[in-house]
Design an enzyme around this catalytic site. Structure first.
Site, mmCIF file in Angstrom:
data_model
loop_
_atom_site.group_PDB
_atom_site.id
_atom_site.type_symbol
_atom_site.label_atom_id
_atom_site.label_comp_id
_atom_site.label_asym_id
_atom_site.label_seq_id
_atom_site.Cartn_x
_atom_site.Cartn_y
_atom_site.Cartn_z
ATOM 1 N N LEU A 1 6.768 53.798 63.057
ATOM 2 C CA LEU A 1 6.256 52.790 62.820
ATOM 3 C C LEU A 1 6.842 52.282 64.401
ATOM 4 O O LEU A 1 6.681 52.139 65.157
ATOM 5 C CB LEU A 1 6.209 52.011 61.772
ATOM 6 C CG LEU A 1 6.047 50.473 61.748
ATOM 7 C CD1 LEU A 1 4.552 49.894 61.615
ATOM 8 C CD2 LEU A 1 6.501 49.494 60.663
ATOM 9 N N ASP A 2 8.701 51.786 63.768
ATOM 10 C CA ASP A 2 8.970 51.134 65.132
ATOM 11 C C ASP A 2 10.341 51.565 64.870
ATOM 12 O O ASP A 2 11.362 51.951 64.165
ATOM 13 C CB ASP A 2 9.447 50.085 64.925
ATOM 14 C CG ASP A 2 10.488 49.182 65.061
ATOM 15 O OD1 ASP A 2 10.451 50.034 66.367
ATOM 16 O OD2 ASP A 2 10.363 47.493 65.619
ATOM 17 N N PRO A 3 11.133 52.998 65.800
ATOM 18 C CA PRO A 3 9.534 53.299 66.859
ATOM 19 C C PRO A 3 8.798 53.902 66.566
ATOM 20 O O PRO A 3 8.511 55.217 65.404
ATOM 21 C CB PRO A 3 11.287 53.847 67.839
ATOM 22 C CG PRO A 3 11.295 54.779 66.529
ATOM 23 C CD PRO A 3 11.640 53.962 65.190
#
Length: 382
Positions: free
Chosen positions: A131-133
């Protein structure tokens, strides 16, 4: 010299089944010839398969690195859902046995040191694919490509790029937070300094929460603070050298009121040593447990605004706003499904040997995003 890519064998080893392991393995069961889910004990492996609805579709495996290494064959794919500190040892085993590697974590120096050997062996090392990253990279590449087309990349321009992501409770609580992973990891991230660009100048936040600002997403006000070192991503996202950043920040979103609700935690972070912070993580886990009836929410907002020297402007943004359900949390879906899409790209041979951080080009990002939308990760496009 990079050797010819080792063809994927069709076997995927998914290592670890914690909070972020959602429906990603199920996606791979539809693609790979075989999926093996590794856990610490046979009982936990079987229980994880049952929880994921994969009993009979994936094979349970148990044990540590020696047990995994004993089963690796050339062309296998190892997916690490273990803590980032354990990735390097797994990658070393992959290089030794001719297996590809994938994870959702930031690439570390320990991983990076092994990439040349992996590339020479014809192996793919996929990182930053969650997702993030992960999805945030895909969004950013898409925005930069659109802006370059609209403005041109040879002439001077200024730009503002913000990329904020957060896992929050779907129903706000007094603590203004819901733990999506171990509290120790959350506290550790808050203790790590952040570097970013604001008002055209580099900034450092030794205590990231002290740089918290209001940030509006879709008419809703959140609190946002910088996370890690944003500056290297200017090059990673391919922003033109002729453009000057006025704002460039990758950071974390929290519900409005989070800064006040966490005041006591911040005092501990300022004064506490490692032992005390470790104890605090345990206390927070006991005081704010995650239950089966809780629902989480993931919000990821990436926006780019560019002003060219000739007065031309362009702006756009992506927004992902997802609430979990009884089958899986929003966080698990948004971490495991992008990772599964990336592993599919290893299986079909479309990722080259060496290091890939999610999708490294705008064209590949668009393909990846189309596949994510088809896989049940909805978002709005610019």
């Amino acid at each position: 010299m990079t050797e010819a890519r080792v063809p994927a064998s069709g076997t995927v080893h998914w290592v670890g089944a914690g909070l972020s392991t959602g429906s990603g393995p199920a996606m791979l069961c539809d693609t790979a010839e075989r999926v093996r889910l590794w856990h610490r004990t046979p009982e936990r492996a079987a229980a994880a398969l049952d929880r994921l609805g994969l009993t009979g579709r994936a094979e349970p495996r148990a044990g540590g690195l020696p047990a995994l290494a004993a089963e690796l064959a050339p062309g296998d794919v190892v997916v690490s859902m273990l803590p980032a500190s354990e990735h390097a040892a797994l990658l070393a085993a992959c290089v030794a046995h001719g297996a590809h590697f994938a994870c959702s974590s930031y690439v570390s120096e320990a991983l990076l040191a092994q990439v040349p050997a992996a590339g020479r062996a014809g192996l793919t090392v996929l990182t930053e694919a969650g997702l993030d990253p992960g999805i945030d990279h895909l969004f950013a590449h898409g925005l930069v490509a659109r802006a370059r087309t609209a403005i041109g990349d040879a002439d001077p321009a200024t730009y503002h790029l913000t990329s904020y992501c957060g896992g929050v409770p779907a129903v706000p609580n007094d603590f203004r937070y819901r733990f999506s992973w171990a509290p120790a990891g959350v506290l550790g991230a808050l203790r790590s300094p952040a570097r970013y660009i604001e008002d055209g100048a580099p900034r450092m936040a030794e205590r990231p929460w002290e740089a918290t600002r209001p940030h509006t997403v879709g008419g809703e006000t959140f609190e946002a603070y910088p996370n890690r070192d944003s500056v290297p991503f200017i090059a990673q996202y391919g922003l033109p050298a002729a453009w000057t950043p006025r704002t460039f920040v990758r950071g974390t979103l929290r519900l409005e009121g989070w800064l006040k609700a966490w005041a006591e935690v911040f005092e501990e972070l300022r004064a506490g040593d490692d032992a005390r912070i470790g104890a605090l993580a345990g206390e927070l886990a006991r005081r704010h447990p995650t239950t089966d009836t809780d629902r989480d929410r993931v919000v990821l907002a990436v926006r780019l605004e560019v002003r060219g020297a000739a007065g031309r402007t362009w702006s756009g943004g992506y927004l992902l706003d997802l609430v979990g359900d009884e089958e899986e949390s929003a966080m698990a879906r948004c971490v495991s499904r992008p990772l599964a899409v990336g592993v599919r790209h290893i299986l079909d041979g479309s990722l080259p040997p060496g290091l890939s951080r999610a999708a490294g080009t705008a064209a590949r990002s668009e393909r990846w995003l189309d596949e994510l939308a088809d896989a049940g990760v909805p978002f709005t496009r610019p």
